[in-house]
Design a protein around this motif. Sequence first.
Motif, mmCIF file in Angstrom:
data_model
loop_
_atom_site.group_PDB
_atom_site.id
_atom_site.type_symbol
_atom_site.label_atom_id
_atom_site.label_comp_id
_atom_site.label_asym_id
_atom_site.label_seq_id
_atom_site.Cartn_x
_atom_site.Cartn_y
_atom_site.Cartn_z
ATOM 1 N N HIS A 26 40.005 33.804 34.707
ATOM 2 C CA HIS A 26 39.451 32.455 34.819
ATOM 3 C C HIS A 26 37.924 32.547 34.903
ATOM 4 O O HIS A 26 37.386 33.359 35.659
ATOM 5 C CB HIS A 26 40.005 31.760 36.066
ATOM 6 N N PRO A 27 37.202 31.719 34.163
ATOM 7 C CA PRO A 27 35.736 31.850 34.137
ATOM 8 C C PRO A 27 35.044 31.560 35.464
ATOM 9 O O PRO A 27 33.906 31.996 35.669
ATOM 10 C CB PRO A 27 35.312 30.835 33.067
ATOM 11 N N ALA A 28 35.716 30.833 36.364
ATOM 12 C CA ALA A 28 35.101 30.537 37.660
ATOM 13 C C ALA A 28 35.349 31.628 38.683
ATOM 14 O O ALA A 28 34.778 31.595 39.766
ATOM 15 C CB ALA A 28 35.637 29.204 38.194
ATOM 16 N N ILE A 29 36.218 32.602 38.337
ATOM 17 C CA ILE A 29 36.694 33.603 39.290
ATOM 18 C C ILE A 29 36.405 35.008 38.783
ATOM 19 O O ILE A 29 36.532 35.290 37.600
ATOM 20 C CB ILE A 29 38.229 33.479 39.482
ATOM 21 N N ARG A 30 36.026 35.885 39.706
ATOM 22 C CA ARG A 30 36.006 37.318 39.403
ATOM 23 C C ARG A 30 36.709 38.038 40.546
ATOM 24 O O ARG A 30 36.251 37.979 41.686
ATOM 25 C CB ARG A 30 34.574 37.828 39.244
ATOM 26 N N ILE A 31 37.841 38.645 40.257
ATOM 27 C CA ILE A 31 38.563 39.415 41.281
ATOM 28 C C ILE A 31 37.899 40.776 41.374
ATOM 29 O O ILE A 31 37.984 41.592 40.453
ATOM 30 C CB ILE A 31 40.055 39.532 40.931
ATOM 31 N N THR A 32 37.212 40.995 42.483
ATOM 32 C CA THR A 32 36.411 42.213 42.618
ATOM 33 C C THR A 32 37.108 43.312 43.406
ATOM 34 O O THR A 32 36.718 44.477 43.324
ATOM 35 C CB THR A 32 35.077 41.886 43.324
ATOM 36 N N ALA A 33 38.137 42.942 44.186
ATOM 37 C CA ALA A 33 38.798 43.943 45.025
ATOM 38 C C ALA A 33 40.228 43.520 45.323
ATOM 39 O O ALA A 33 40.536 42.325 45.418
ATOM 40 C CB ALA A 33 38.026 44.131 46.334
ATOM 41 N N VAL A 34 41.099 44.500 45.475
ATOM 42 C CA VAL A 34 42.486 44.260 45.883
ATOM 43 C C VAL A 34 42.846 45.290 46.944
ATOM 44 O O VAL A 34 42.312 46.406 46.964
ATOM 45 C CB VAL A 34 43.471 44.354 44.700
ATOM 46 N N ALA A 35 43.761 44.896 47.851
ATOM 47 C CA ALA A 35 44.182 45.806 48.905
ATOM 48 C C ALA A 35 45.623 45.513 49.279
ATOM 49 O O ALA A 35 46.074 44.363 49.271
ATOM 50 C CB ALA A 35 43.282 45.652 50.140
ATOM 51 N N ASP A 36 46.336 46.572 49.624
ATOM 52 C CA ASP A 36 47.722 46.458 50.053
ATOM 53 C C ASP A 36 48.014 47.667 50.946
ATOM 54 O O ASP A 36 47.352 48.714 50.840
ATOM 55 C CB ASP A 36 48.655 46.445 48.832
ATOM 56 N N LEU A 37 49.000 47.530 51.824
ATOM 57 C CA LEU A 37 49.378 48.678 52.646
ATOM 58 C C LEU A 37 49.879 49.832 51.792
ATOM 59 O O LEU A 37 49.789 50.997 52.186
ATOM 60 C CB LEU A 37 50.458 48.255 53.654
ATOM 61 N N ASP A 38 50.398 49.510 50.607
ATOM 62 C CA ASP A 38 50.831 50.521 49.638
ATOM 63 C C ASP A 38 49.662 50.812 48.700
ATOM 64 O O ASP A 38 49.355 50.027 47.800
ATOM 65 C CB ASP A 38 52.043 49.995 48.867
ATOM 66 N N ALA A 39 48.978 51.939 48.909
ATOM 67 C CA ALA A 39 47.781 52.267 48.133
ATOM 68 C C ALA A 39 48.086 52.410 46.644
ATOM 69 O O ALA A 39 47.250 52.071 45.792
ATOM 70 C CB ALA A 39 47.148 53.550 48.668
ATOM 71 N N SER A 40 49.265 52.895 46.298
ATOM 72 C CA SER A 40 49.616 53.048 44.889
ATOM 73 C C SER A 40 49.746 51.686 44.213
ATOM 74 O O SER A 40 49.390 51.516 43.034
ATOM 75 C CB SER A 40 50.918 53.842 44.739
ATOM 76 N N ARG A 41 50.243 50.717 44.958
ATOM 77 C CA ARG A 41 50.332 49.362 44.405
ATOM 78 C C ARG A 41 48.948 48.795 44.172
ATOM 79 O O ARG A 41 48.679 48.168 43.139
ATOM 80 C CB ARG A 41 51.125 48.472 45.356
ATOM 81 N N SER A 42 48.039 49.002 45.120
ATOM 82 C CA SER A 42 46.655 48.542 44.954
ATOM 83 C C SER A 42 46.032 49.152 43.704
ATOM 84 O O SER A 42 45.375 48.459 42.917
ATOM 85 C CB SER A 42 45.817 48.906 46.173
ATOM 86 N N ALA A 43 46.221 50.446 43.526
ATOM 87 C CA ALA A 43 45.639 51.125 42.377
ATOM 88 C C ALA A 43 46.192 50.574 41.072
ATOM 89 O O ALA A 43 45.444 50.377 40.099
ATOM 90 C CB ALA A 43 45.904 52.630 42.477
ATOM 91 N N ALA A 44 47.487 50.303 41.040
ATOM 92 C CA ALA A 44 48.114 49.799 39.815
ATOM 93 C C ALA A 44 47.595 48.414 39.462
ATOM 94 O O ALA A 44 47.302 48.115 38.295
ATOM 95 C CB ALA A 44 49.631 49.779 39.979
ATOM 96 N N VAL A 45 47.455 47.537 40.473
ATOM 97 C CA VAL A 45 46.961 46.187 40.215
ATOM 98 C C VAL A 45 45.494 46.222 39.820
ATOM 99 O O VAL A 45 45.067 45.518 38.889
ATOM 100 C CB VAL A 45 47.180 45.288 41.438
ATOM 101 N N ALA A 46 44.688 47.036 40.495
ATOM 102 C CA ALA A 46 43.266 47.141 40.146
ATOM 103 C C ALA A 46 43.083 47.594 38.709
ATOM 104 O O ALA A 46 42.152 47.145 38.018
ATOM 105 C CB ALA A 46 42.570 48.107 41.100
#
Length: 370
Positions: A26-46
């Motif tokens: 979305h042009p109004a949004i920039r997702i700059t960071a993600v976090a989860d208790l499952d680090a592998s999930r965070s890495a996959a989404v990032a």
Amino acid sequence: MGDAHRIGVVGLGVISRAYLDTLGGHPAIRITAVADLDASRSAAVAAELSGAQALTVEELLSSPDVDTVLNLTVPAAHAGIALGAIAHGKNVYGEKPLAAELVDAHAVMEAAARAAVGVGCAPDTVLGTGVQTARAAVEAGSIGRPLFATAVMVTPGHERWHPHPDFYYTAGGGPLLDMGPYYLASLIHLLGPVRAVIGAAGRLRTERVIGSGPRAGERIPVEVDSHVSGVLEHAGGTLTTITTSFDGVATTAAPIEVHGETGTLSVPDPNRFDGAVRLFELGGTRWRTLPPSAGYVDAARGIGLLDFIAADGRRAARANGDLALHVLETMDALLRSSAEGRRIELTTSAEPPVPVPLTPAEEWRGTVAG
């Protein structure tokens, strides 16, 4: 809207996919960071999001590259994440409920006021064409003076489809705290704030069986009431009878009906953004479907966050913290009323947010109208 607003997402479970589908790109949004208790999930989404970093929760909350924290954790963690974001001077927009406990929700709102940051909270389904068209009809006098309403949510329970449904049956869960926000937020849009409630509730089963995923067949305990009914006294005098249950198989009841002196309005499922709004007028012979006249067209989860960002001091965000606090107190009061056997008056209030004008999908997908 100027520079893209920087979002950090905490919690990458089932609901996160709906948000990412709406917000990603979305042009109004920039997702700059993600976090989860499952680090592998965070890495996959990032890896799916251009320019996003996979961080720990603490790193994300303190990151200078995040303006607003999108809190998609389980209800028990909502307050802790929100307070952590606020402590670092960040806005926070979260999934419902605002917190698992009312005292924690008050703490979130008080901390945000001291820090001069914004708080937003789902549900944002009420901003779609379904509830907004119904609201426009009520405000236009299509049913005359509203007298009473009914709200019904009946399902066998989310363990049938959710692979990890434990939190639905622990503190912060149950049919009222899980699904009630959709109904109560809609009712406040339609009929105004609640001044008092009378409730009754029961825990009709002691355990549930997971029906899908790697834990299928596993039994989990039920620690909260699984059927809650009550009467809401709205500040304007209208009465609503509400039932939320994880103990029924099916129902033919309309999700919400608003009955007035000259007509009845059938409101679609408030867990959806759209749906048919139907009107039966006094002296008429059939239900008439109203064309969409208000709301974000073809909206999806995340529209509330876009609306929150677009408000930018010009107006109150529609999915705002004051409304979420009032919804939570209403639910808490229904459960207390059941436990204590008495009518309970509320201490909070929240005026219905400004209505959403009929906003085409191509408009809100590029920028959000006022």
